[in-house]
Structure formats: C-alpha cells, structure tokens
Design a protein around this motif. Structure first.
Motif, PDB file in Angstrom:
ATOM      1  N   GLY A 139      47.464   0.110   3.040  1.00  9.90           N
ATOM      2  CA  GLY A 139      47.860  -0.682   1.885  1.00  9.90           C
ATOM      3  C   GLY A 139      47.201  -2.034   1.802  1.00  9.90           C
ATOM      4  O   GLY A 139      47.304  -2.712   0.773  1.00  9.90           O
ATOM      5  N   ALA A 165      52.465   6.394  -1.997  1.00 11.95           N
ATOM      6  CA  ALA A 165      53.642   5.816  -1.344  1.00 11.95           C
ATOM      7  C   ALA A 165      54.033   4.490  -1.979  1.00 11.95           C
ATOM      8  O   ALA A 165      55.221   4.168  -2.101  1.00 11.95           O
ATOM      9  CB  ALA A 165      53.369   5.630   0.149  1.00 11.95           C
ATOM     10  N   ASP A 166      53.032   3.708  -2.399  1.00 13.91           N
ATOM     11  CA  ASP A 166      53.295   2.420  -3.059  1.00 13.91           C
ATOM     12  C   ASP A 166      52.032   2.018  -3.815  1.00 13.91           C
ATOM     13  O   ASP A 166      51.035   1.642  -3.197  1.00 13.91           O
ATOM     14  CB  ASP A 166      53.666   1.344  -2.045  1.00 13.91           C
ATOM     15  N   PRO A 167      52.046   2.088  -5.153  1.00 15.15           N
ATOM     16  CA  PRO A 167      50.833   1.798  -5.931  1.00 15.15           C
ATOM     17  C   PRO A 167      50.531   0.314  -6.088  1.00 15.15           C
ATOM     18  O   PRO A 167      49.563  -0.044  -6.759  1.00 15.15           O
ATOM     19  CB  PRO A 167      51.135   2.433  -7.287  1.00 15.15           C
ATOM     20  N   ASN A 168      51.346  -0.544  -5.484  1.00 12.88           N
ATOM     21  CA  ASN A 168      51.128  -1.988  -5.605  1.00 12.88           C
ATOM     22  C   ASN A 168      51.244  -2.659  -4.242  1.00 12.88           C
ATOM     23  O   ASN A 168      52.118  -2.317  -3.441  1.00 12.88           O
ATOM     24  CB  ASN A 168      52.149  -2.617  -6.553  1.00 12.88           C
ATOM     25  N   LEU A 169      50.359  -3.618  -4.015  1.00  9.08           N
ATOM     26  CA  LEU A 169      50.396  -4.427  -2.802  1.00  9.08           C
ATOM     27  C   LEU A 169      50.954  -5.799  -3.141  1.00  9.08           C
ATOM     28  O   LEU A 169      50.389  -6.518  -3.970  1.00  9.08           O
ATOM     29  CB  LEU A 169      48.986  -4.567  -2.216  1.00  9.08           C
ATOM     30  N   THR A 170      52.073  -6.146  -2.543  1.00  4.42           N
ATOM     31  CA  THR A 170      52.605  -7.504  -2.669  1.00  4.42           C
ATOM     32  C   THR A 170      52.033  -8.312  -1.517  1.00  4.42           C
ATOM     33  O   THR A 170      52.475  -8.196  -0.370  1.00  4.42           O
ATOM     34  CB  THR A 170      54.141  -7.499  -2.625  1.00  4.42           C
ATOM     35  N   THR A 190      48.416   6.694   0.600  1.00  7.99           N
ATOM     36  CA  THR A 190      48.856   5.294   0.629  1.00  7.99           C
ATOM     37  C   THR A 190      49.214   4.816  -0.770  1.00  7.99           C
ATOM     38  O   THR A 190      50.232   4.142  -0.978  1.00  7.99           O
ATOM     39  CB  THR A 190      47.750   4.403   1.224  1.00  7.99           C
ATOM     40  N   TYR A 236      44.912   0.561  -8.017  1.00  3.40           N
ATOM     41  CA  TYR A 236      45.796  -0.032  -7.016  1.00  3.40           C
ATOM     42  C   TYR A 236      46.062  -1.489  -7.383  1.00  3.40           C
ATOM     43  O   TYR A 236      45.138  -2.288  -7.559  1.00  3.40           O
ATOM     44  CB  TYR A 236      45.145   0.064  -5.641  1.00  3.40           C
ATOM     45  N   ASP A 259      47.512  -8.844   4.605  1.00  2.77           N
ATOM     46  CA  ASP A 259      47.434  -8.087   3.351  1.00  2.77           C
ATOM     47  C   ASP A 259      46.044  -8.167   2.720  1.00  2.77           C
ATOM     48  O   ASP A 259      45.502  -7.159   2.262  1.00  2.77           O
ATOM     49  CB  ASP A 259      48.490  -8.605   2.366  1.00  2.77           C
TER      50      ASP A 259
END
Length: 538
Positions: A141, A46-51, A43, A251, A104
């Motif tokens: 995520g 695939a995308d190291p940041n959560l918006t 996870t 993260y 989120d």
C-alpha cells in the motif's frame, strides 16, 4: 528509452521531426510475473486509497536540493518525515530506514541501476531488489518514487543473463506502487530541474488529483506547460517520457493537509482581465508583478519566482512565471508585450545550466561552461503553451521576467522585470500562421527618428507595435500607423537618443503575433555623430 505515454497521447505534438506524446489519460504498467501482478491488485482491492501520514526522503550529491524541497512539501502537508540527505549515508542506513521501517511515501533519490540502489557512500555495498523482495516489514500500500537513472527499467527475466530481478517487479510483488525512470534521470547542478522538477511537481499534484495516475499525468502537463520559448530540449523529452508508473493508476492518496497551491501567477505574481470581444477577436490584459528570490552559489547568482526557474543547457538560469489564460469557447493565439519596468544588475555573474546524470564526469559538471553571447538572452520573453487534453484545452502564458547580455565569458548585465504587461489575443480561426515581417528600417531625423516596418499576412495585419526603452528602466510601446499608400508599410517616430533600443511586434486579424528583435541585439538608434573639421592654411 521506454515510454508508456504513446498509448495515452492521442494528439502528439509535431516536434523535431517526430511526435512528442503527452498522456491525455492516466495509465500504468503491471509487471512481471502473475504472482507479482496479483500482489499489487490484491493490495488495491483490500484498500483503494492510501492515507499517508509518514514519509521518507533521501538524497545526496546534486539531488540534495530536490530532496530537501520534497521534504519541505511533505512536511507542509502535515506528514511526519524522516530524511536521509547528506553525502555520507550507507546502504545499511538506507535499508534500515526504507526496508526495515514502513513509510507511506518514499522519495528514494539516489543513483540507480535497475538492479541496485547506490548509496552516497559505496564502500558498504548497495541495496538490491532481492533485499526489497525479502524485507520482513509489510510495505503493501505504500508509494515509492525516484529520479534515479534506470530505477524504473523492467528487465524481462527470461532475457536477462544476470540481474534479472529489478525494482519494479520487486516492489509490485510486495504490493508497493512505484514511479521511476526507464532510462537516464537528469538534474541541474545548481537548481531543481529536469527529472528533479518533475517529481517535485508530482508531489504537488498529489494534493490536486484524485489518484496517483492523475497526479503523474498532471505533473507532466504542468512541466510541459511551463516551459518557455525555444526551451523544450531532448532532455525534457526524456524526462517526460521516461517517468513511468508501476501499479494501478486509480490508486488514491490522501495527505493530512493540502496546502493552498493556487496558480502562482494569479496569486502574487500576476493578474488578468478579459477586456473586450470585438469582430470575433477577444483580448485579455495580463499584468505580471513577480517577486524575486536571489540565490548565491559557488558559480554565481540567479533569481527565481516562487522557486520557479528556467534551465536551458549551456545558458544562464533565469526566473520564470506563468498564468493560466485558458478561456472557454475560444483559443489564445498570441501575446503582445505592452510595457514594463526593470532593474539592472551590472557586473552580474550568472549561473550557467549544467545538465547532469549519474554518469556525468564529476570535474566536468563541476566546471561551469563559459557563456559569452553578446546579445540579450532570452531575446523574447513570452510564449503561450497549449495542451489539448481529455479535460479540454489548457493554455498558459509563460514569461521569463529577466534577460542577460554577456560582457565576457563570466560576467554581464542582468535585467529583472518588476512589472510586465501583455495583451493576449483570442480567436477561433484555423489560421495559426503568424504575420511575416520583411523589413525594419531606421530613418534618422532631427531630435527624433522614423521607424518603418514592412509586414504582411494573408488574413491582414491588424496592429504593429514598437516596444522600446531608453536605458532608464522602463519599456514603453507605441502603435505604428499604417501607410495610406501601401497597406504593408507602417511607420512611427521615437526620440533620437543614443540609448534607445527597440523591437517590433505584429498582430494579424486573427490574433497571431510575430516578433522581430534583431536576433536578441534589438534595433538601436541610427545615431550620427558630427565632429568639427579644421582647415589649416597659411
């Protein structure tokens, strides 16, 4: 209880005969099977940041006030928040909002076991880790955090005779980052305290930190660095140590809006000015002008400063504020109270702190404990907290701008300071030992009385200050004069009034400060009353 802070706390504090570890670096755990561990790693890759744009906040019972606060924080950050905050929601409602919909950020505040999330209304069952693992909704995520007891306990599958599947592994297996307690979580019956406060600070730090690991680390440092004098308890130790991050600490989380969260003391409640540097001793003048908010609850009344309070088990809740007094190249050693203004509330019914967990007996925590100390609490109002981190030395002057003296078990006198002035002393000496105050004596006179103080220090005594008030709402200070015949003796005079009360502060040559306040009763006027004498004779 289990804690990871030992592995990142390289400079423990000596406390109660053991080391208190605060994390100097962000860290986390990965559990439990290779498949579950790979799920959270994939996870991140695939995308190291959560918006983050959506949030879910739940709460009931004594957790409701904290849940409402986090709801307000996330809303202020521009997020769309769904809330489930009442004393009647069921497992089906929680499952529908949490597992059958994606949010989120998820603040799941409830009573917990490592194998069950317990809803407000238990007749419909509980939510289990198995249901988390089986949810058809892609939760990868997202972030979940909780103050629930044992919500973050990771039970080894090969050792568990039953209920081996726990929330940490179930959530990581779905690619969800998780923060929760490995042991009991704690709250306050009347205000946001203990584990509740730590998670509130964590949400605040999401806007201030580069990633989740740093946000949790900074929240722990903020929690510790705002604790006032003699207030660090085993409850606080457990709150700090048990909060554990499952996932990857690097993260990142981005919120739509980051509210301007400036230092509360430097914005509207205090200011400071570096005054001088002489003889390798620097001083800083700090003035606090707190704005109070009154809170009336069933058990009484308390005040806060921008939502901040001090909660000590079995003592009245009091307002608290603080100011960053760090200065590059030198260390704050001590602070001297220079005076202030206060207002008095007679027949004041305080709210006495009750620490509670999910196992607290309901009638017990609903009943307010008595408080009948016939002295001012707290007796001293300030403390310089120091934390050495990987980023350098962080120091805060923590002040409790109020004190209370009981008249009986229920009511007493509350004083609130509208203004407090301090002088903070800085030095680079290795001497951290405060002066010794051996005696404080009153010598009555006519219209005034003399105070004599005997104080010593290996580095030498630099200054002796008497802080006093006459009951008129003003604290004043006067510097004492050193005796020409004996350097250990200092004297001054005060007006001879029956309402005078005072305490003594002593500063050594490297800025360490000692205080003598007669154990909270303060020293009083040596007032002598003379009555007429009549002789009857024939």
């Amino acid at each position: 209880f289990l804690s990871d802070d030992y592995y990142a706390g390289f400079t423990p504090f000596a406390w109660r005969g053991r080391g208190l570890f605060l994390p100097e670096y962000a860290l986390s755990r990965l559990v439990e099977t290779p498949t579950e561990i790979l799920a959270i790693i994939d996870t991140f890759l695939a995308d190291p940041n959560l918006t983050a744009t959506t949030g879910l906040v739940t709460g009931y019972d004594f957790l409701s006030d904290q849940a409402q606060g986090i709801d307000a924080q996330l809303t202020a950050a521009g997020m769309t928040v769904t809330s489930l905050i009442n004393d009647h929601w069921t497992a089906a409602e929680l499952e529908n909002l949490w597992l059958n919909n994606r949010h989120d950020l998820n603040a799941i505040n409830a009573h917990f076991g490592h194998f069950e999330a317990i809803p407000a209304e238990t007749s419909g069952g509980v939510v289990t880790p198995a249901e988390v693992a089986a949810t058809p909704i892609d939760q990868a995520g997202s972030l979940v955090f909780s103050v629930g007891c044992h919500s973050g306990f990771s039970a080894p599958d090969h050792q568990a005779t039953a209920n081996g599947l726990d929330f940490p592994q179930a959530l990581l297996g779905r690619g969800v980052t998780y923060i929760a307690n490995t042991g009991y979580g704690y709250g306050d019956a009347d205000t946001v305290g203990y584990s509740e406060l730590l998670m509130t600070l964590f949400v605040e730090q999401l806007c201030q930190s580069s990633n989740i690991g740093q946000a949790l680390r900074q929240a722990k440092l903020a929690y510790f660095n705002r604790i006032s004098l003699h207030s660090l308890s085993p409850y606080d130790e457990k709150v700090l140590a048990e909060a554990t991050l499952y996932g990857l600490p690097m993260y990142g989380v981005e919120l739509p809006i980051c509210p301007n969260m400036t230092d509360v003391a430097s914005s509207s409640n205090g200011r400071s000015l570096l005054v001088s540097i002489t003889d390798d001793l620097a001083t800083r003048k700090v003035v606090f002008t707190p704005t109070f908010t009154a809170h009336a609850v069933a058990n009484g009344k308390y005040f806060s400063v921008l939502g901040e309070t001090e909660s000590n088990p079995g003592q009245p809740i009091q307002p608290r504020t603080s100011l960053d007094v760090s200065h590059p190249g030198t260390v704050a050693r001590g602070a001297v109270f220079e005076g202030g203004r206060y207002q008095t509330f007679d027949s004041f019914d305080p709210v006495v702190t009750r620490v509670i967990t999910e196992d607290s007996d309901l009638p017990l925590w609903q009943a307010e404990p008595p408080f009948a100390f016939d002295r001012w609490v707290p007796a001293s109002w300030s403390l310089i907290n120091s934390i050495r981190t990987a980023d350098g030395l962080q120091q805060r002057l923590v002040v409790m701008p109020a004190h209370y003296r009981a008249l009986d078990e229920q009511i007493g006198i509350e004083r609130l300071f509208d203004e407090m002035t301090y002088t903070v002393y800085y030095a680079n000496s290795e001497d951290r030992t405060p002066p010794s105050i051996w005696a404080v004596r009153n010598l009555p006179g006519i219209g005034e009385f003399t105070i004599e103080v005997e104080a010593t220090d290996f580095a030498g005594v630099r200054r002796v200050v008497v802080a006093y008030n006459t009951g008129d709402g003003i604290w004043l200070t006067v510097d004492m004069t050193q005796s020409p015949n004996d350097e250990d003796f200092w004297t001054t005079t005060l007006p001879l009034k029956p309402t005078v009360e005072y305490f003594v502060q002593v500063v050594d040559e490297v800025g360490n400060v000692a205080v003598s306040n007669n154990k909270g009763r303060y020293f009083v006027t040596p007032y002598t009353y003379y009555f007429p004498v009549f002789f009857l004779g024939r």
